[in-house]
Design an enzyme around this catalytic site. Structure first.
Site, PDB file in Angstrom:
ATOM      1  N   ARG A 192     -10.990   1.204  -8.856  1.00  0.00           N
ATOM      2  CA  ARG A 192     -12.070   1.504  -7.921  1.00  0.00           C
ATOM      3  C   ARG A 192     -11.556   1.819  -6.520  1.00  0.00           C
ATOM      4  O   ARG A 192     -11.857   2.857  -5.957  1.00  0.00           O
ATOM      5  CB  ARG A 192     -13.002   0.297  -7.802  1.00  0.00           C
ATOM      6  CG  ARG A 192     -13.733   0.020  -9.065  1.00  0.00           C
ATOM      7  CD  ARG A 192     -14.372  -1.349  -8.988  1.00  0.00           C
ATOM      8  NE  ARG A 192     -15.531  -1.358  -9.863  1.00  0.00           N
ATOM      9  CZ  ARG A 192     -16.765  -1.260  -9.453  1.00  0.00           C
ATOM     10  NH1 ARG A 192     -17.041  -1.171  -8.166  1.00  0.00           N
ATOM     11  NH2 ARG A 192     -17.751  -1.249 -10.305  1.00  0.00           N
ATOM     12  N   THR A 193     -10.804   0.895  -5.964  1.00  0.00           N
ATOM     13  CA  THR A 193     -10.350   1.083  -4.589  1.00  0.00           C
ATOM     14  C   THR A 193      -9.423   2.291  -4.498  1.00  0.00           C
ATOM     15  O   THR A 193      -9.514   3.091  -3.579  1.00  0.00           O
ATOM     16  CB  THR A 193      -9.644  -0.192  -4.088  1.00  0.00           C
ATOM     17  OG1 THR A 193     -10.527  -1.281  -4.281  1.00  0.00           O
ATOM     18  CG2 THR A 193      -9.297  -0.079  -2.619  1.00  0.00           C
TER      19      THR A 193
ATOM     20  N   LYS B 264      12.254  -0.959 -11.809  1.00  0.00           N
ATOM     21  CA  LYS B 264      13.710  -0.885 -12.000  1.00  0.00           C
ATOM     22  C   LYS B 264      14.434  -1.824 -11.036  1.00  0.00           C
ATOM     23  O   LYS B 264      15.650  -1.776 -10.917  1.00  0.00           O
ATOM     24  CB  LYS B 264      14.202   0.542 -11.774  1.00  0.00           C
ATOM     25  CG  LYS B 264      13.684   1.527 -12.799  1.00  0.00           C
ATOM     26  CD  LYS B 264      14.144   2.937 -12.438  1.00  0.00           C
ATOM     27  CE  LYS B 264      13.285   3.983 -13.105  1.00  0.00           C
ATOM     28  NZ  LYS B 264      13.255   5.220 -12.326  1.00  0.00           N
TER      29      LYS B 264
ATOM     30  N   ARG C 289      -1.829  -1.800  -1.763  1.00  0.00           N
ATOM     31  CA  ARG C 289      -2.462  -2.960  -2.404  1.00  0.00           C
ATOM     32  C   ARG C 289      -1.328  -3.775  -2.997  1.00  0.00           C
ATOM     33  O   ARG C 289      -0.469  -3.228  -3.705  1.00  0.00           O
ATOM     34  CB  ARG C 289      -3.422  -2.450  -3.480  1.00  0.00           C
ATOM     35  CG  ARG C 289      -3.773  -3.406  -4.602  1.00  0.00           C
ATOM     36  CD  ARG C 289      -4.766  -4.473  -4.222  1.00  0.00           C
ATOM     37  NE  ARG C 289      -6.041  -3.997  -3.725  1.00  0.00           N
ATOM     38  CZ  ARG C 289      -7.166  -3.972  -4.441  1.00  0.00           C
ATOM     39  NH1 ARG C 289      -7.167  -4.321  -5.700  1.00  0.00           N
ATOM     40  NH2 ARG C 289      -8.293  -3.591  -3.877  1.00  0.00           N
TER      41      ARG C 289
ATOM     42  N   HIS D 222      -8.977  -7.528   2.955  1.00  0.00           N
ATOM     43  CA  HIS D 222      -9.331  -6.270   2.312  1.00  0.00           C
ATOM     44  C   HIS D 222     -10.256  -5.584   3.319  1.00  0.00           C
ATOM     45  O   HIS D 222     -11.472  -5.550   3.150  1.00  0.00           O
ATOM     46  CB  HIS D 222     -10.028  -6.549   0.979  1.00  0.00           C
ATOM     47  CG  HIS D 222     -10.228  -5.327   0.120  1.00  0.00           C
ATOM     48  ND1 HIS D 222      -9.934  -4.043   0.569  1.00  0.00           N
ATOM     49  CD2 HIS D 222     -10.695  -5.187  -1.138  1.00  0.00           C
ATOM     50  CE1 HIS D 222     -10.221  -3.186  -0.395  1.00  0.00           C
ATOM     51  NE2 HIS D 222     -10.681  -3.842  -1.436  1.00  0.00           N
TER      52      HIS D 222
END
Lengths: 424, 312, 177
Positions: free
Chosen positions: B63-64, B91, B113, B141
């Site tokens: 969504r974000t 990695k 995020r 947020h």
């Protein structure tokens, strides 16, 4: 070869000396202390004008990282950092790789320190094999090869029965058991002190109780076993309260705190600076005040560094993922002097907490300027200001939260076993 | 409203905590302009032409990420998505190296995020380009709080004096924290409602009222925000069961009656129907949940546009 | 140094003339709409509309256009200009759109305005009405209707004050000194 230290203010808590004295060193030993200006002729003199001349400092809690983690620190660099910080003796914790749980590792450390070390190194053996908290190490063999105390530092001994056995067994050798007090279930996943700051930073908190529960347990076990318990890095008001009460009840417990627990509070973490991540965590101002009170009234016997050097790449990570620890040897005394400036303790008490008292706890003949004692001396200008610059640390660990701090108290010279090192 | 003399101080949007009341208002006012754009036939405008927005998502969030991607595209920016499974993070590349690589590729914005709090702050010190926090650990947020404010303001005209209840997993919620900062800064009364096991330490010091009972917490409120309950909270021992959580804290039509008649019901999504909110309420007339999604685009466009103007 | 170029009477006369010219050129007001450029152009567009309505009797639709997002200097400015409202509550497709601005200078705003307008629909034609044309064009753009042409030097400022903004109607030229 005779060296006379003149014009300094000699402070030696072991002899209750505080005044102008001359100190004569011959070879590796102190020959004698004379009234100021009355010292005999010598081959050379050290002018300590404006300085305090004190016993070389003794650190009960150092991580030298060797063997196994030489990218963080080595015995050579760690002891050089110690010397630069005014320390002439350090006790190195066993959480190396391999863990210092056998004679072989102890002997390796002692031999390495003899060859490459800049100061005296006293190994601390682990309480349990591999610090796993399951079965006791061979205290006898470790003691014989040079360990002066036992600790699973960094890892709490969670099994109370094992801790009881360790305390009982240590009595054979009359050595202290140093306890890293932490309930690992309560502190699980925590990255900083639990409180409004952990909430506003969104970091998982470690409550004071995680430390205090284990302090309480170990005090009761100490009472039960009549052994010698030393509590490492005390950080909370509740721990101070418990230790104070235990001492009042005649229980044989001693305790240390570290400069970061009386110099910083959890508001400092606002920057997410991973150099502020340490275990136990930096606590609140209320705890800081209690630590200071504990230092003042003698509840806390010792100021140790918990010198925990890390490589920059390890600290330059997510706060959650960065390892805990502060490189502390080269700032400890100057931070301690702030307590003197604040009137918490006097200079003599500070020096005792950083030299004589730790020596007594591990029963070594250090921390004194007595005639005949090892010539371990720190010459410090207590008024001279400096800015903390980790780039100039001798330690490989540049992980200090005090970078840029203006402090006073520069170590001018350190004498270890008669050998003089000068820090310009 | 005249915002002429207000500019963005920082090149980054790391959290609401750092924003002044004026900066928050500037973002909301700017978002109004973009809301208009989104209602046109041609929903694309050119101000970020030639700029690149890198979405760096270490946690999955369709969504974000999609909202930021669309917001950037509506502003004519190019968008690249780095997500954990496809990037070199697996990695063993360090976060720092990943970030420097993205900068070297010529990105102008990094939307990040991460599950660890403080990661955007760390990147902001390493990189010269704009960092936008799209959620860090349990910290903040900020664009979610801004879109929530925008949605509230468009219904209630102002924020000041409103009573807002935030219900749910406060201790692990960056949405809650950002909203607490934003709402209190703009003068709303904030109530947090949750079981004591999910109430973070010292939350009262942030100027909010705490409630253990949902009935008391939502009484006479203007706005009710329900939060997503991470389902693993149950296995970690914060709650005995999801059923009990719904019984004690679920927003039901019956409970909603305790709030003001015109109270708005909000949720940052994705919802667990029947855990924190009943379907009846989620789909009911007081719910603005889908409007929040649309407003999220406008707010993120505003943030990208405003940060694009800060000299680096 | 400042000089008044138009006073209240002169400004009103200029608008009346433009209104007549618009009607004449477009042979009436069928299919006509006005779109003012934020901020000064919007107020002028409203005045022009009421003048046209007074002459022709009928309703002229008026919209407001914010060109901020279409500017060509966004990358060079120290801060982002504030986004103002765009409000065109009617379809411009197949209409004759009279774009209204206060001062025509380099022509860059008009270029931005045309780009913005075309995102709203496909007008039959676009015409440009300005109160002041001060020269110094940097793009091949010219006004269809101009209230007054004045010679300026590049660094001069032309300020249009309108009574809707709590000021007397007047246009002032500020010299660079």
């Amino acid at each position: 070869m005779r060296t006379l230290i003149i014009n300094g203010r000699v402070i030696d808590p072991s002899q209750e000396i505080d005044g102008q004295r001359d100190i004569l060193i011959e070879g590796a030993h102190i020959q004698g202390i004379y009234p100021g200006g009355k010292g005999p002729k010598a081959d050379n003199t050290i002018d300590a004008s404006g300085c305090i001349v004190i016993p070389g400092l003794v650190d009960l809690h150092t991580h030298l990282r060797e063997p196994g983690f030489e990218h963080k620190e080595t015995i050579a660099t760690g002891t050089m950092a110690a010397l630069k910080g005014g320390f002439t003796s350090v006790c190195c914790m066993p959480n190396t790789d391999p863990v210092n749980d056998t004679e072989a590792v102890t002997e390796y450390i002692i031999e390495k320190a003899f060859k490459e070390g800049a100061c005296a190194v006293y190994p601390v053996g682990s309480i349990t094999k591999g610090q796993k908290g399951e079965s006791l190490t061979e205290f006898g063999a470790l003691r014989k090869s040079g360990c002066i105390a036992f600790s699973d530092d960094g890892k709490p001994v969670t099994d109370s029965l094992i801790m009881r056995r360790a305390l009982e067994y240590s009595k054979i050798f009359d050595v202290p058991v140093i306890s890293h007090c932490e309930d690992p279930q309560l502190s699980r996943g925590g990255a900083m002190n639990e409180g409004v700051m952990s909430t506003t930073l969104g970091l998982r908190g470690i409550p004071n109780a995680a430390e205090e529960i284990m302090v309480a347990r170990d005090i009761f076990l100490c009472e039960l076993t009549w052994s010698r318990l030393h509590i490492a890095h005390v950080s909370t008001a509740g721990s101070v309260r418990l230790i104070r009460e235990a001492k009042a009840n005649g229980i044989n417990v001693t305790a240390e705190t570290c400069p970061h627990y009386f110099s910083l509070n959890d508001h400092a973490l606002e920057s997410y600076n991973t150099n502020l991540k340490v275990n136990p965590p930096i606590r609140t101002e209320k705890d800081v005040e209690a630590i200071k009170q504990g230092l003042k009234d003698g509840t806390i016997d010792v100021i140790a560094t918990d010198h925990a050097p890390h490589h920059a790449d390890e600290k330059n990570r997510e706060f959650d993922a960065a390892p805990p620890g502060i490189s502390g040897l080269e700032t400890a005394f100057a931070l301690g002097l702030q307590l003197v400036d604040q009137g918490v303790i006097d200079l003599k008490q500070l020096i005792a907490k950083m030299s004589l008292t730790p020596s007594k706890i591990i029963k070594i003949k250090k921390g004194t300027l007595n005639a005949g004692a090892d010539a371990d001396i720190a010459i410090i200008d207590p008024e001279k200001k400096f800015t903390v610059d980790p780039a100039r640390f001798s330690s490989k660990g540049k992980n200090t939260p005090f970078k840029g701090w203006q402090l006073k108290g520069t170590v001018e010279k350190t004498v270890f076993m008669g050998k003089i090192s000068e820090w310009a | 409203m005249d915002n002429k003399n207000i500019t963005f101080k920082s090149k980054d949007l790391l959290g609401i905590k750092d924003l002044s009341q004026e900066e928050i208002s500037l973002i909301l006012d700017t978002a109004s302009g973009f809301k208009d754009v989104l209602e046109r036939d041609i929903k694309k405008v050119p101000p970020l032409r030639g700029k690149t927005v890198a979405n760096l998502f270490f946690e999955p969030s369709t969504r974000t990420r999609t909202s930021f991607e669309l917001a950037a595209k509506r502003l004519s920016a190019d968008v690249v998505n780095f997500s954990v499974p496809t990037s070199s993070v697996v990695k063993g590349e360090t976060l720092k190296d990943t970030a420097l690589t993205i900068q070297a590729l010529g990105a102008d914005f990094v939307v990040i995020r991460h599950s660890s709090s403080g990661v955007p702050h760390m990147l902001s010190k390493i990189l010269d380009i704009s960092i936008i926090n799209a959620g860090d650990g349990a910290n903040e947020h900020p664009t979610q709080a801004l879109l929530d404010l925008f949605t509230i303001r468009s219904h209630k005209k102002k924020i000041e004096g409103l009573s807002v209840a935030i219900i749910g997993d406060i201790a692990h919620s960056r949405v809650a924290l950002s909203n607490i900062y934003a709402l209190t800064r703009l003068g709303a009364e904030v109530r947090v409602v949750c079981p004591p096991t999910l109430m973070p330490a010292g939350i009262g010091e942030l100027g909010v009222k705490t409630f253990g009972s949902i009935e008391e917490g939502i009484k006479d409120t203007d706005v009710i925000m329900t939060l997503r309950l991470q389902l693993e909270r149950q296995s970690k021992g914060f709650l005995p069961s999801l059923e009990e959580y719904f019984t004690l804290y679920g927003l039901t039509a019956g409970r909603l009656k305790l709030a003001k008649k015109d109270a708005m019901v909000m949720h940052p999504g994705p919802m667990n129907r029947g855990v924190e909110i009943s379907s009846e309420v989620a789909d009911g007339p007081q719910s603005v949940i889908l409007e929040q999604v649309t407003n999220g685009l406008a707010v993120r466009m505003a943030v990208l546009y405003l940060l694009g103007g800060v000299k680096k | 140094m400042s000089k008044e170029i138009l006073n209240s009477k002169g400004l009103e006369r200029a608008l009346t003339r433009i209104a007549h010219e618009i009607i004449e050129k477009n042979k009436g007001t069928d299919n006509l709409c006005l779109v003012g450029i934020q901020k000064g152009g919007v107020l002028l567009a409203k005045r022009l509309a009421s003048q046209i309505e007074a002459i022709e009797s009928g309703h002229i639709e008026v919209g407001a256009l914010d060109i901020t997002l279409y500017r060509d200097d966004l990358n060079t400015k120290a801060e982002q200009p504030v986004v103002k409202a765009t409000d065109i509550p009617f379809s411009i497709t197949d209409k004759t759109v009279i774009l209204v601005d206060d001062v025509l200078f380099t022509g860059r705003s008009i270029r931005a305005a045309m780009d913005a307008l075309i995102d709203f629909g496909r007008p039959a034609r676009i015409q440009l009405a300005v109160l002041i044309d001060r020269g110094h064009r940097e793009l091949p753009i010219k006004a269809d209707y101009a209230g007054k042409n004045i010679p300026t030097s590049f660094n001069d400022l032309v300020e249009v004050h309108l009574k809707e903004d709590n000021s007397d109607d007047r246009v002032v030229l500020l010299n660079e000194q």
